[in-house]
Design a protein around this motif. Structure first.
Motif, PDB file in Angstrom:
ATOM      1  N   ILE A 385       0.833  -1.202   0.000  1.00  0.00           N
ATOM      2  CA  ILE A 385       0.000   0.000   0.000  1.00  0.00           C
ATOM      3  C   ILE A 385       0.868   1.253   0.000  1.00  0.00           C
ATOM      4  CG2 ILE A 385      -1.627   1.333   1.407  1.00  0.00           C
ATOM      5  CD1 ILE A 385      -2.941  -1.274   2.207  1.00  0.00           C
ATOM      6  N   THR A 395      -5.486   4.753  -2.327  1.00  0.00           N
ATOM      7  CA  THR A 395      -5.853   3.440  -1.796  1.00  0.00           C
ATOM      8  C   THR A 395      -6.879   3.592  -0.694  1.00  0.00           C
ATOM      9  OG1 THR A 395      -4.036   3.508  -0.216  1.00  0.00           O
ATOM     10  CG2 THR A 395      -3.604   2.457  -2.336  1.00  0.00           C
ATOM     11  N   TRP A 397      -8.961   1.099   2.184  1.00  0.00           N
ATOM     12  CA  TRP A 397      -9.016  -0.237   2.788  1.00  0.00           C
ATOM     13  C   TRP A 397     -10.465  -0.634   3.025  1.00  0.00           C
ATOM     14  CZ3 TRP A 397      -5.842  -4.116   3.279  1.00  0.00           C
ATOM     15  CH2 TRP A 397      -6.173  -5.175   4.131  1.00  0.00           C
ATOM     16  N   ALA A 404      -7.507  -4.081  -0.322  1.00  0.00           N
ATOM     17  CA  ALA A 404      -7.298  -2.666  -0.611  1.00  0.00           C
ATOM     18  C   ALA A 404      -7.810  -2.351  -2.016  1.00  0.00           C
ATOM     19  CB  ALA A 404      -5.825  -2.305  -0.505  1.00  0.00           C
TER      20      ALA A 404
END
Length: 410
Positions: A385, A395, A397, A404
């Protein structure tokens, strides 16, 4: 008063009788010798060591007769005392041995106490008998192939219960393939038709092959009885250390036999080795170091203890097949880069460290393979990430999907 040191020529004294060895010990005591050093020449040093061991020990202790404290008994590797070519004589070798001991130039060997040496003798004898059994099995298979009996093509274990019943009946004079095939167990994968086809040559088998087969089966039974007796003897001697055997047997890849061999080689508590790295170095499970002019020419591992390396190599190959263990995880992570042999060497290194912890600190093995795998996955995910963010990707989550979601920035 400076220490008095003496060296003994084990190649000469090793051929002497016990009375002469006792006279040697009494003469050394009369000379007030505090340290004794000898070369490890084949097997000849063992009777000399046994005769002097009660007077000179690695740990200073009082003699039984109330005399002065005993000193140290050293065993040096013969290669570290090698002289110039063409200058090999006993008395100069003894003088050189003492001089190199004083200057700390000798490579000293680890010699366990008398009880542990007895363990080693039994475990190594059992290993040799096991090798004899494997050799006999190969000879038996070659004999059956020569007699045109293809039983090993349909039976996975030539020395299993079903195959042994058929071979015993064949050696006793039975020649009907149908009767021999009926002796097989019902759980055998081979069908009766396949067994009859494999035993079809029994009708015209020569009597010589039948007698040789009977001799091989008798030798096999004798070797198995010897192995059973050795197992009982080893279990009796290691009864006081049964807890250590059980703790070692809990490690993936190790069993009771392997645990007994390890105890016989390193001791019940591995007290000789101050740290795990010392045990790893003694076994020879660490990379070598051959440097010259700042260039490391070779990283080949040292020879180490052959019995321990053989045992741990077998245990490592079994441990990597244990599902869900840390050894399987490490093997799958390293084998694409290092290959099978080097990865097994890394597993042996981990096993040595684990064996030292179990024996030296008295702990039990606790499997943390899945936990380590999950932790490594989380760390790898976080690193990936961070890499994506550095490349300019957004990104997010998703806890529900446990993944992700990223979108490249235009």
């Amino acid at each position: 008063m400076s220490k008095s040191r003496r060296s003994t020529n084990s190649s000469v004294a090793g051929t002497s009788n016990p009375e002469q060895l006792q006279l040697l010990a009494e003469w050394l005591i009369a000379q007030q010798v505090e340290e004794v050093v000898m070369e490890s020449t084949a097997q000849y040093w063992k009777p000399v060591w046994s005769a002097l061991e009660c007077y000179w020990k690695p740990v200073c202790q009082k003699r039984e007769d109330g005399g002065p404290k005993s000193g140290t008994l050293h065993l040096a590797q013969a290669l570290s005392n090698r002289g110039r070519r063409g200058r090999k004589r006993d008395f100069p070798d003894a003088e050189r041995l003492v001089k190199r001991l004083v200057s700390q130039e000798l490579i000293l060997s680890f010699v366990p106490d008398a009880e542990q040496r007895l363990w080693r003798t039994l475990t190594r004898t059992r290993y040799q008998r096991t090798r004899d059994k494997v050799r006999l099995q190969n000879q038996l298979e070659a004999l059956l192939e020569e007699a045109h009996i293809k039983l090993s093509s349909f039976v996975s274990k030539l020395l299993g219960a079903s195959a042994r019943r058929m071979l015993t009946a064949l050696a006793d004079g039975e020649t009907d393939p149908a009767i021999l095939a009926a002796l097989a167990d019902r759980r055998l994968r081979a069908t009766p038709a396949q067994l009859r086809d494999a035993l079809g040559a029994c009708n015209g088998i020569h009597s010589v092959y039948r007698r040789l087969l009977k001799m091989a089966l008798a030798d096999l039974q004798f070797i198995e009885e010897q192995i059973s007796q050795l197992d009982q003897e080893i279990a009796t001697l290691l009864r006081e250390h049964q807890d250590a055997v059980q703790r070692l047997a809990e490690v993936p890849g190790l069993g009771v036999d392997s645990a007994q061999q390890i105890l016989a080689e390193v001791g019940a508590k591995a007290a000789t080795f101050a740290a795990a790295k010392n045990l790893v170095s003694w076994v020879g499970a660490c990379p070598g170091d051959e440097e010259s002019s700042g260039v490391n020419r070779s990283k080949r591992s040292p020879k180490g203890n052959r019995q321990m390396r053989r045992t741990l190599n077998q245990c490592a190959n079994a441990a990597v097949k244990h599902k869900g263990s840390i050894f399987e995880i490490v093997y799958r992570r390293l084998v694409p880069r290092l290959g099978h042999k080097k990865t097994i060497g890394a597993i042996v290194h981990r096993l040595c460290q684990l064996i030292w912890l179990i024996l030296h600190k008295g702990i039990r093995y606790e499997e943390r393979g899945p936990a380590v795998c999950e932790k490594s996955k989380r760390l790898r995910t976080q690193r990936m990430i961070c890499t994506l963010r550095k490349l300019g990707c957004r990104t997010l989550w998703s806890p529900r999907m446990n993944e992700a979601i990223f979108d490249p920035v235009p």
